[in-house]
Design a protein around this motif. Structure first.
Motif, PDB file in Angstrom:
ATOM      1  N   ALA A   1       0.828  -1.215   0.000  1.00 17.07           N
ATOM      2  CA  ALA A   1       0.000   0.000   0.000  1.00 17.07           C
ATOM      3  C   ALA A   1       0.857   1.257   0.000  1.00 17.07           C
ATOM      4  O   ALA A   1       0.507   2.264  -0.627  1.00 17.07           O
ATOM      5  CB  ALA A   1      -0.938  -0.013   1.204  1.00 17.07           C
ATOM      6  N   LEU A   2       1.988   1.220   0.693  1.00 19.98           N
ATOM      7  CA  LEU A   2       2.924   2.344   0.671  1.00 19.98           C
ATOM      8  C   LEU A   2       3.519   2.522  -0.724  1.00 19.98           C
ATOM      9  O   LEU A   2       3.593   3.637  -1.249  1.00 19.98           O
ATOM     10  CB  LEU A   2       4.037   2.123   1.691  1.00 19.98           C
ATOM     11  CG  LEU A   2       3.709   2.401   3.153  1.00 19.98           C
ATOM     12  CD1 LEU A   2       4.715   1.717   4.070  1.00 19.98           C
ATOM     13  CD2 LEU A   2       3.695   3.908   3.417  1.00 19.98           C
ATOM     14  N   ALA A   3       3.916   1.428  -1.346  1.00 22.28           N
ATOM     15  CA  ALA A   3       4.568   1.502  -2.653  1.00 22.28           C
ATOM     16  C   ALA A   3       3.622   2.006  -3.738  1.00 22.28           C
ATOM     17  O   ALA A   3       4.044   2.707  -4.662  1.00 22.28           O
ATOM     18  CB  ALA A   3       5.117   0.129  -3.031  1.00 22.28           C
ATOM     19  N   MET A   4       2.342   1.684  -3.642  1.00 22.93           N
ATOM     20  CA  MET A   4       1.391   2.046  -4.683  1.00 22.93           C
ATOM     21  C   MET A   4       0.760   3.407  -4.465  1.00 22.93           C
ATOM     22  O   MET A   4       0.048   3.912  -5.328  1.00 22.93           O
ATOM     23  CB  MET A   4       0.310   0.974  -4.810  1.00 22.93           C
ATOM     24  CG  MET A   4      -0.626   0.884  -3.620  1.00 22.93           C
ATOM     25  SD  MET A   4      -1.609  -0.652  -3.625  1.00 22.93           S
ATOM     26  CE  MET A   4      -2.742  -0.349  -4.960  1.00 22.93           C
ATOM     27  N   GLY A   5       0.980   4.029  -3.297  1.00 23.73           N
ATOM     28  CA  GLY A   5       0.460   5.365  -3.046  1.00 23.73           C
ATOM     29  C   GLY A   5      -0.835   5.420  -2.272  1.00 23.73           C
ATOM     30  O   GLY A   5      -1.384   6.505  -2.064  1.00 23.73           O
ATOM     31  N   LEU A   6      -1.353   4.276  -1.804  1.00 25.44           N
ATOM     32  CA  LEU A   6      -2.568   4.280  -0.999  1.00 25.44           C
ATOM     33  C   LEU A   6      -2.281   4.765   0.418  1.00 25.44           C
ATOM     34  O   LEU A   6      -3.074   5.511   1.006  1.00 25.44           O
ATOM     35  CB  LEU A   6      -3.178   2.881  -0.957  1.00 25.44           C
ATOM     36  CG  LEU A   6      -4.406   2.705  -0.070  1.00 25.44           C
ATOM     37  CD1 LEU A   6      -5.572   3.544  -0.583  1.00 25.44           C
ATOM     38  CD2 LEU A   6      -4.804   1.232   0.013  1.00 25.44           C
ATOM     39  N   VAL A   7      -1.168   4.336   0.977  1.00 28.24           N
ATOM     40  CA  VAL A   7      -0.750   4.715   2.334  1.00 28.24           C
ATOM     41  C   VAL A   7       0.430   5.670   2.241  1.00 28.24           C
ATOM     42  O   VAL A   7       1.316   5.501   1.401  1.00 28.24           O
ATOM     43  CB  VAL A   7      -0.390   3.451   3.155  1.00 28.24           C
ATOM     44  CG1 VAL A   7       0.287   3.823   4.468  1.00 28.24           C
ATOM     45  CG2 VAL A   7      -1.648   2.626   3.408  1.00 28.24           C
ATOM     46  N   THR A   8       0.420   6.674   3.129  1.00 29.47           N
ATOM     47  CA  THR A   8       1.463   7.704   3.128  1.00 29.47           C
ATOM     48  C   THR A   8       2.668   7.311   3.968  1.00 29.47           C
ATOM     49  O   THR A   8       3.818   7.502   3.564  1.00 29.47           O
ATOM     50  CB  THR A   8       0.898   9.020   3.689  1.00 29.47           C
ATOM     51  OG1 THR A   8      -0.317   9.346   3.013  1.00 29.47           O
ATOM     52  CG2 THR A   8       1.884  10.158   3.540  1.00 29.47           C
ATOM     53  N   ALA A   9       2.384   6.771   5.179  1.00 29.16           N
ATOM     54  CA  ALA A   9       3.453   6.523   6.139  1.00 29.16           C
ATOM     55  C   ALA A   9       2.977   5.498   7.160  1.00 29.16           C
ATOM     56  O   ALA A   9       1.773   5.256   7.293  1.00 29.16           O
ATOM     57  CB  ALA A   9       3.844   7.829   6.838  1.00 29.16           C
ATOM     58  N   PRO A  10       3.913   4.880   7.892  1.00 33.42           N
ATOM     59  CA  PRO A  10       3.515   3.939   8.933  1.00 33.42           C
ATOM     60  C   PRO A  10       2.814   4.641  10.091  1.00 33.42           C
ATOM     61  O   PRO A  10       3.011   5.841  10.326  1.00 33.42           O
ATOM     62  CB  PRO A  10       4.840   3.314   9.381  1.00 33.42           C
ATOM     63  CG  PRO A  10       5.884   4.291   8.981  1.00 33.42           C
ATOM     64  CD  PRO A  10       5.385   4.972   7.753  1.00 33.42           C
ATOM     65  N   LEU A  11       2.004   3.888  10.800  1.00 29.86           N
ATOM     66  CA  LEU A  11       1.254   4.435  11.923  1.00 29.86           C
ATOM     67  C   LEU A  11       2.168   5.024  12.989  1.00 29.86           C
ATOM     68  O   LEU A  11       1.774   5.950  13.714  1.00 29.86           O
ATOM     69  CB  LEU A  11       0.362   3.343  12.520  1.00 29.86           C
ATOM     70  CG  LEU A  11      -0.619   3.745  13.626  1.00 29.86           C
ATOM     71  CD1 LEU A  11      -1.507   4.895  13.179  1.00 29.86           C
ATOM     72  CD2 LEU A  11      -1.455   2.538  14.041  1.00 29.86           C
ATOM     73  N   ALA A  12       3.385   4.529  13.075  1.00 27.63           N
ATOM     74  CA  ALA A  12       4.336   5.048  14.060  1.00 27.63           C
ATOM     75  C   ALA A  12       4.638   6.532  13.851  1.00 27.63           C
ATOM     76  O   ALA A  12       5.089   7.218  14.780  1.00 27.63           O
ATOM     77  CB  ALA A  12       5.637   4.246  14.001  1.00 27.63           C
TER      78      ALA A  12
END
Length: 261
Positions: free
Chosen positions: A181-192
């Motif tokens: 999801a990070l690589a494809m652009g759905l997620v911006t960053a980890p929850l941390a």
């Protein structure tokens, strides 16, 4: 997942019989950040007509509140959202309006996933400006498996997703993790990174945040202008089809649809 903030009986909406009912969207505030919590874990925060209406009202209130600098959209239970509620779905125009409301809100919206997100839930994440996910979260665009397609949610997803990844997961319906999801652009960053990002938003001026958001959402809003009506009509025709009826019935009956090889 712990809930942020407590709700009193006075805050609970009432049914026609006069009895209080539990809110489907919780609200809390902390130093300029309003947290809206999808709180219907019994059906995995499925996007029912009542939940969509309540979330829209909560977003409107945040947009009008000068004390709110940014909005966090999160969830109770193990699922951010399982997608459309097949038993009490919102109208397609109501869902389009909700997605557009998130995109147009003059304040940043941060989606937070700590668990699963499916189908329409991904469209809601696509409308957010920043998306954070825990390491063990997972995602899937499962529409093709019940005889429909990710039509309306393409308004927020396709302008943001890497095209080859979008093609794979639109077509296969397979599950993917936070790294993908990070690589494809759905997620911006980890929850941390949550507190670091929220602290950064707190340092922005209301005008600066509003105008910066306008710049980064312009292409998404262009997609709404060009394609919303066509995609609503496509969604309606697909859901009314015989294949979709079979797919949704099979899903509710917990069996394979007739086309499964």
């Amino acid at each position: 997942m712990s809930r942020e903030g407590q709700r009193t009986n006075a805050e609970k909406p009432r049914t026609n019989a006069g009895e209080p009912r539990t809110r489907l969207v919780g609200t809390a505030h902390d130093r300029g950040v309003a947290t809206l919590t999808l709180d219907s874990p019994a059906n995995r925060n499925a996007l029912s007509a009542p939940l969509v209406a309540e979330l829209a009202d909560a977003l409107t209130a945040c947009g009008k509140d000068p004390a709110v600098r940014a909005v966090v959209l999160t969830h109770t239970g193990g699922t951010f959202s399982a997608g459309a509620d097949l038993k009490a779905p919102p109208g397609p125009y109501a869902f389009v309006d909700l997605l557009r409301q998130v995109v147009e809100l003059p304040k940043p919206v941060v989606g937070v996933v700590d668990g699963h997100a499916r189908a329409g839930g991904l469209g809601l994440l696509g409308a957010c400006d920043v998306v954070l996910a825990s390491e063990d979260s997972d995602f899937a665009l499962t529409e093709v498996r019940i005889g429909v397609a990710p039509a309306v949610i393409s308004l927020t997803l396709l302008p943001r997703l890497e095209p080859r990844a979008a093609a794979r997961y639109y077509l296969t319906g397979e599950r993917f993790g936070t790294a993908e999801a990070l690589a494809m652009g759905l997620v911006t960053a980890p929850l941390a990174d949550r507190e670091r990002i929220l602290d950064g938003l707190r340092q922005g001026s209301p005008q600066g945040l509003r105008e910066a958001k306008r710049l980064v959402t312009a292409k998404v809003l262009d997609t709404f202008e060009r394609e919303a009506e066509e995609l609503v009509q496509l969604s309606a025709s697909l859901f009314a089809s015989a294949e979709a009826r079979e797919g949704m019935t099979a899903f509710l009956e917990r069996r394979d649809p007739m086309w499964r090889l």
